[in-house]
Write an enzyme that holds these catalytic residues in place. Sequence first.
Site, short mmCIF file in Angstrom:
data_model
loop_
_atom_site.label_atom_id
_atom_site.label_comp_id
_atom_site.label_asym_id
_atom_site.label_seq_id
_atom_site.Cartn_x
_atom_site.Cartn_y
_atom_site.Cartn_z
CB CYS A 83 -2.19 6.93 2.22
SG CYS A 83 -3.43 5.97 3.08
CD GLU A 142 -2.95 -1.19 0.55
OE1 GLU A 142 -3.14 -0.23 -0.20
OE2 GLU A 142 -3.70 -2.18 0.59
P1 NAP Z 1 8.36 4.85 4.62
O1 NAP Z 1 9.53 5.74 4.86
O2 NAP Z 1 8.32 4.10 3.36
O3 NAP Z 1 8.30 3.88 5.87
C1 NAP Z 1 7.26 2.95 6.02
C2 NAP Z 1 7.73 1.79 6.86
O4 NAP Z 1 8.75 1.07 6.18
C3 NAP Z 1 8.32 2.20 8.20
O5 NAP Z 1 7.90 1.28 9.18
C4 NAP Z 1 9.81 2.09 7.96
O6 NAP Z 1 10.54 1.87 9.13
C5 NAP Z 1 9.85 0.88 7.06
N1 NAP Z 1 11.07 0.75 6.28
C6 NAP Z 1 11.97 1.70 5.96
N2 NAP Z 1 12.94 1.17 5.20
C7 NAP Z 1 12.66 -0.15 5.05
C8 NAP Z 1 13.29 -1.23 4.37
N3 NAP Z 1 14.42 -1.07 3.70
N4 NAP Z 1 12.71 -2.44 4.43
C9 NAP Z 1 11.56 -2.63 5.09
N5 NAP Z 1 10.92 -1.64 5.76
C10 NAP Z 1 11.47 -0.41 5.73
O7 NAP Z 1 7.00 5.65 4.67
P2 NAP Z 1 6.51 6.69 5.79
O8 NAP Z 1 7.31 7.94 5.62
O9 NAP Z 1 6.44 6.07 7.12
O10 NAP Z 1 5.01 6.91 5.33
C11 NAP Z 1 4.64 7.89 4.42
C12 NAP Z 1 4.22 7.31 3.12
O11 NAP Z 1 3.32 6.24 3.33
C13 NAP Z 1 3.48 8.30 2.26
O12 NAP Z 1 4.03 8.26 0.98
C14 NAP Z 1 2.05 7.78 2.24
O13 NAP Z 1 1.35 8.04 1.06
C15 NAP Z 1 2.23 6.34 2.44
N6 NAP Z 1 1.05 5.75 3.06
C16 NAP Z 1 0.30 4.90 2.32
C17 NAP Z 1 -0.83 4.33 2.87
C18 NAP Z 1 -1.67 3.37 2.09
O14 NAP Z 1 -2.52 2.73 2.68
N7 NAP Z 1 -1.48 3.24 0.79
C19 NAP Z 1 -1.20 4.63 4.18
C20 NAP Z 1 -0.41 5.50 4.90
C21 NAP Z 1 0.72 6.06 4.33
P3 NAP Z 1 11.33 3.08 9.88
O15 NAP Z 1 10.31 4.07 10.26
O16 NAP Z 1 11.96 2.40 11.02
O17 NAP Z 1 12.30 3.61 8.86
#
Ligand code: NAP
Length: 523
Positions: A303, A266
């Site tokens: 999101c 997602e």
């Molecule tokens: P993110 O930086 O991609 O992080 C999401 C999760 O992935 C965090 O738990 C992060 O852990 C983890 N992560 C980071 N690097 C990783 C790796 N190499 N392997 C596995 N996991 C890893 O996103 P975010 O900044 O938290 O969230 C914002 C984004 O999420 C926005 O773009 C938004 O649109 C999207 N979003 C989408 C939805 C949906 O349902 N489609 C819902 C909410 C948000 P750490 O925090 O420990 O780095």
Amino acid sequence: MSEHTTRAPTPAPARIESYLCGRWVSGEGAGAPLHNPTTGEVVATASSAGLDLGAALAFARERGGPALRALTFAERGALLKAMSQAIHAEREALIELGRLNAGNTRGDAKFDIDGATHTLMHYAQLGESLGERRVLLDGEPEPVARGGRLSGQHILAPRHGVAVHINAFNFPAWGLAEKAACALLAGVPVLSKPATSTAWMTHALVRAVAPLLPEGALSLLCGGVGDLLSHLDWRDVVAFTGSADTGRVIRAHANVLAQGVQVNIEADSLNAALLDEAAEDATYDAFIRDVHREMTQKAGQKCTAARRVLVPRARLDEVVADLSERLGRSVVGDPALDEVTVGPLSAPSQRAAALEGLAALSADARVVFGGPEGPRVGVPDGVGAFINPTVLCAAGPLPATSAVHRVEVFGPVVTLIPYDSDEEAIAQARMGDGCLVTAIYGDRLELLEAAVLGLAAWSGRLVVVDAQVADKSLSPGLVTPQLLHGGPGRAGGGEELGGLRGLKLYQQRCAVQGNGPKLARLF
Ligand code: NAP
């Protein structure tokens, strides 16, 4: 001056622990900082360094899996009900953590926490309605040979692995609950990894619910993901919510590929809201109401929030005036203050990313309301991760290469795009290359038909608002447990929720061929 503006000295940062192998444990080293985004202070730290994640997964597979699979759907549903009630009992404490660690206003924190309890309760009721069974049937028996006795039945049986849930920062409560509800009801143990920056609320939530569940049914990993993905095998599932970039890294992980681990993504999304020129007054009012809500709720960090707003050129001035008037009533500032309706973004890094995105949008659109550095209540100038509500407007339809169609600014920012025909509006909406949700505000059947047929393959969800449902319609950004959440293309191609459809990710479809009447008795 409000009493809230006199602050007590900040206590030493709390340590956020993980819950692995049935124990609360902390990783080595200083760990990553968790901030109060209103003040910039570090309020907690979390580390996963040195934790044995292979052992944690094995514990969940070997203890949690069998315990959950032994339960009927009704019994699993009862666990979800108990979780929902336990979270509700902690509501005030969780709201405070939402303020402290994510900059949530009271309303924003309630939206997250109540979303969690509501979703768990919805799946609790589904479990109850499924009763004493342990597997689900997929369709009717299929005759496979002449004579009728030999037949086949598709069943959905729980996978024997772990549901690894990697979540985004914006919904620390709901994010865990919506995924966990489906996996636990399916009979699969969960290892949840919240985004580090806002993990405190998730940590408190798991402290409240873990004692209610069988050992190994729910694990929590706070801090970086470490080598978690290297320990997965084909029985496991990764359900990820976050940025498209991280989604790509997970999909391409060598062990995930080698083991054929099931992955659901997602990701981010440039959702569109489309106003019809002939929209009736009630439809138009709902459009303004919803665009405003999606911009300001959780400071636009949803999101599903609309980022691109398609406006018939003839109504552009009216939309700018009405949206500006409504946004002008929003109060940005310290979320502890009752009058504040828009808090900060949830971390300093999010503000930096939003400013960068806003600069990119500005190449193709000009600011017609607000700007990122507007007035704030209860916080000194230059402090906190604030972005004030900002409306940009393009001169006309934009090419697919425009930043407006490519860059998701995760904050209270929208871009208005004027259009001149239904075809043009639909073509612009498609340029997001796959969205979680597209909202259409109009009363003409002709437009609705064109929009639904023209955009269904580009959207996980279409929200159609006309004058007859305008006052009842739910804001497009609201994810309900009954309906699908996810979207094609850029949005990740994943599917979650949608009632019982949400369990499928955690189930193996198996065709059982045999003696028809005996199979009927078995299932
Ligand atoms: P993110 O930086 O991609 O992080 C999401 C999760 O992935 C965090 O738990 C992060 O852990 C983890 N992560 C980071 N690097 C990783 C790796 N190499 N392997 C596995 N996991 C890893 O996103 P975010 O900044 O938290 O969230 C914002 C984004 O999420 C926005 O773009 C938004 O649109 C999207 N979003 C989408 C939805 C949906 O349902 N489609 C819902 C909410 C948000 P750490 O925090 O420990 O780095």
